[in-house]
Motif scaffolding. Structure first.
Motif, mmCIF file in Angstrom:
data_model
loop_
_atom_site.group_PDB
_atom_site.id
_atom_site.type_symbol
_atom_site.label_atom_id
_atom_site.label_comp_id
_atom_site.label_asym_id
_atom_site.label_seq_id
_atom_site.Cartn_x
_atom_site.Cartn_y
_atom_site.Cartn_z
ATOM 1 N N LYS A 92 -12.137 10.037 -9.531
ATOM 2 C CA LYS A 92 -10.813 9.423 -9.684
ATOM 3 C C LYS A 92 -10.786 8.457 -10.869
ATOM 4 N N LYS A 93 -9.692 8.503 -11.611
ATOM 5 C CA LYS A 93 -9.551 7.596 -12.755
ATOM 6 C C LYS A 93 -8.587 6.479 -12.364
ATOM 7 N N LEU A 94 -9.114 5.265 -12.355
ATOM 8 C CA LEU A 94 -8.302 4.108 -11.980
ATOM 9 C C LEU A 94 -7.503 3.618 -13.184
ATOM 10 N N LEU A 95 -6.193 3.531 -13.021
ATOM 11 C CA LEU A 95 -5.335 3.068 -14.121
ATOM 12 C C LEU A 95 -5.044 1.580 -13.943
ATOM 13 N N VAL A 96 -5.134 0.837 -15.004
ATOM 14 C CA VAL A 96 -4.830 -0.601 -14.954
ATOM 15 C C VAL A 96 -3.547 -0.840 -15.745
ATOM 16 N N ALA A 105 -4.756 3.678 -7.359
ATOM 17 C CA ALA A 105 -5.624 2.815 -6.546
ATOM 18 C C ALA A 105 -5.752 3.295 -5.100
ATOM 19 N N ILE A 106 -4.981 4.337 -4.720
ATOM 20 C CA ILE A 106 -5.054 4.837 -3.340
ATOM 21 C C ILE A 106 -6.423 5.483 -3.106
ATOM 22 N N PRO A 107 -7.162 5.045 -2.080
ATOM 23 C CA PRO A 107 -8.484 5.641 -1.829
ATOM 24 C C PRO A 107 -8.367 7.107 -1.405
ATOM 25 N N ASP A 158 0.835 -1.198 0.000
ATOM 26 C CA ASP A 158 0.000 0.000 0.000
ATOM 27 C C ASP A 158 0.873 1.253 0.000
ATOM 28 N N LEU A 159 0.885 1.965 -1.126
ATOM 29 C CA LEU A 159 1.741 3.159 -1.234
ATOM 30 C C LEU A 159 1.354 4.263 -0.261
ATOM 31 N N SER A 160 0.059 4.382 0.076
ATOM 32 C CA SER A 160 -0.365 5.471 0.958
ATOM 33 C C SER A 160 0.226 5.316 2.361
ATOM 34 N N LYS A 197 2.207 4.345 -11.557
ATOM 35 C CA LYS A 197 1.005 5.177 -11.738
ATOM 36 C C LYS A 197 -0.257 4.381 -11.404
ATOM 37 N N ALA A 198 -0.274 3.113 -11.804
ATOM 38 C CA ALA A 198 -1.440 2.264 -11.507
ATOM 39 C C ALA A 198 -1.606 2.071 -10.000
#
Length: 315
Positions: free
Chosen positions: A267-271, A255-257, A212-214, A250-251
């Protein structure tokens, strides 16, 4: 800028499991240094090789190629008994699951002091007990907890016992393997704050493993992003959030809430799709694109990343 002391150096590290047709490359050509006194975070999804690297540093997992250096001495492969003892004293691990990593049949007193007993690091019984009491207080537990069993504690308390077990050896380097992922959200901040306080008080160096990056943003000095056994980006914490370059980074960031419901909706979710990279002729390399900011890509991608940085800085 003054030269910082490298505590851990990872050079061209490869870790494989199985043989022949069943051989699986879990970690491939990984390079990074961990400087004394910093929190270095390794972030990636489940199965990306984060824990495998942490365990290899502690000599739990064998390596198949490359070098792991502790204070300039190679510690992977065959080493002397003296150096092996030094690794155990200097490097300790806090495990992900506080229930599975504690011996259910042993009292907390024995669990914490097992390392001291195995390596005869106390003069007499009183000194051993004093060390246990001191480290229990340091992690925010009552000294009388020493006579209890792990099942009598909550998840957060068990994780503190795990931290105490690592600290009693007076290590310089601690691998924290997702130490908060098995805990309630309300407890996570307490454990992170405790790890930060201990780092300052004891002058520790951390390898913090997370998905989890956050979480890692606020405790890390530098962050490395790993995907399928290969590090794709490495930078200082705020730099990585300001200039994420690799599509996988970036993906993960997307995904961070967001705490704001309106922002979360927009928010635009990148896959991330690995097939977007064409490495058939233009081969990828590990490159320092900015001072201290490394990224994995081929020449065409690197040119695109440089343009991206210019545009971000102008904005």
């Amino acid at each position: 800028m003054e030269e910082r002391e490298k505590l851990i150096e990872i050079k061209n590290l490869q870790i494989t499991f199985g043989h022949g047709r069943h051989k699986f490359v879990a970690v491939d050509d990984v390079n990074f240094d961990i400087y004394k006194g910093e929190t270095f975070s390794l972030v990636g999804e489940s199965g990306s090789g984060k824990t495998t690297i942490g365990r290899a540093i502690l000599r739990i997992n064998p390596t198949s190629a490359g070098q792991i250096l502790l204070k300039g001495k190679q510690i992977n492969g065959k080493i002397s008994k003296e150096l092996d003892r030094e690794v155990i004293r200097t490097c300790q691990m806090i495990f992900q699951d506080p229930m599975a990593s504690l011996n259910e049949r042993a009292k907390v007193d024995y669990i914490i002091s097992e390392g001291l007993i195995n390596h005869h690091l106390y003069k007499d019984e009183k000194e051993r007990e004093d060390k246990v009491q001191l480290v229990l207080r340091e992690v925010g537990l009552l000294p009388e907890f020493a006579s209890r069993f792990p099942h009598e504690f909550s998840g957060g308390q068990r994780q503190r016992i795990g931290i105490a077990r690592a600290l009693i050896m007076e290590p310089e380097f601690v691998v924290a393997d997702e130490p908060i992922s098995a805990l309630d959200v309300s407890i996570r901040a307490q454990v992170l704050n405790l790890l930060n306080r201990l780092k300052k008080r004891r002058g520790l160096t951390y390898l913090f493993i997370a998905h989890d990056l956050s979480v890692v943003r606020f405790i890390s000095d530098r962050i490395a992003v790993i995907h399928k056994g290969r590090i794709v980006e490495l930078a200082e914490s705020e730099e990585l959030f300001r200039h994420p370059l690799h599509p996988y980074t970036k993906a993960l960031l997307s995904a961070i809430p967001q705490p704001d419901p309106e922002m979360e909706k927009q928010k635009k979710l990148l896959v991330y799709d690995p097939s977007m990279h064409d490495y058939s002729t233009d081969k990828p390399v590990w490159t320092e694109i900015l001072d201290g900011h490394f990224v994995y890509g081929n020449q065409k991608e690197l040119e695109g990343y440089r343009k991206e940085i210019e545009l971000t800085d102008r904005a």
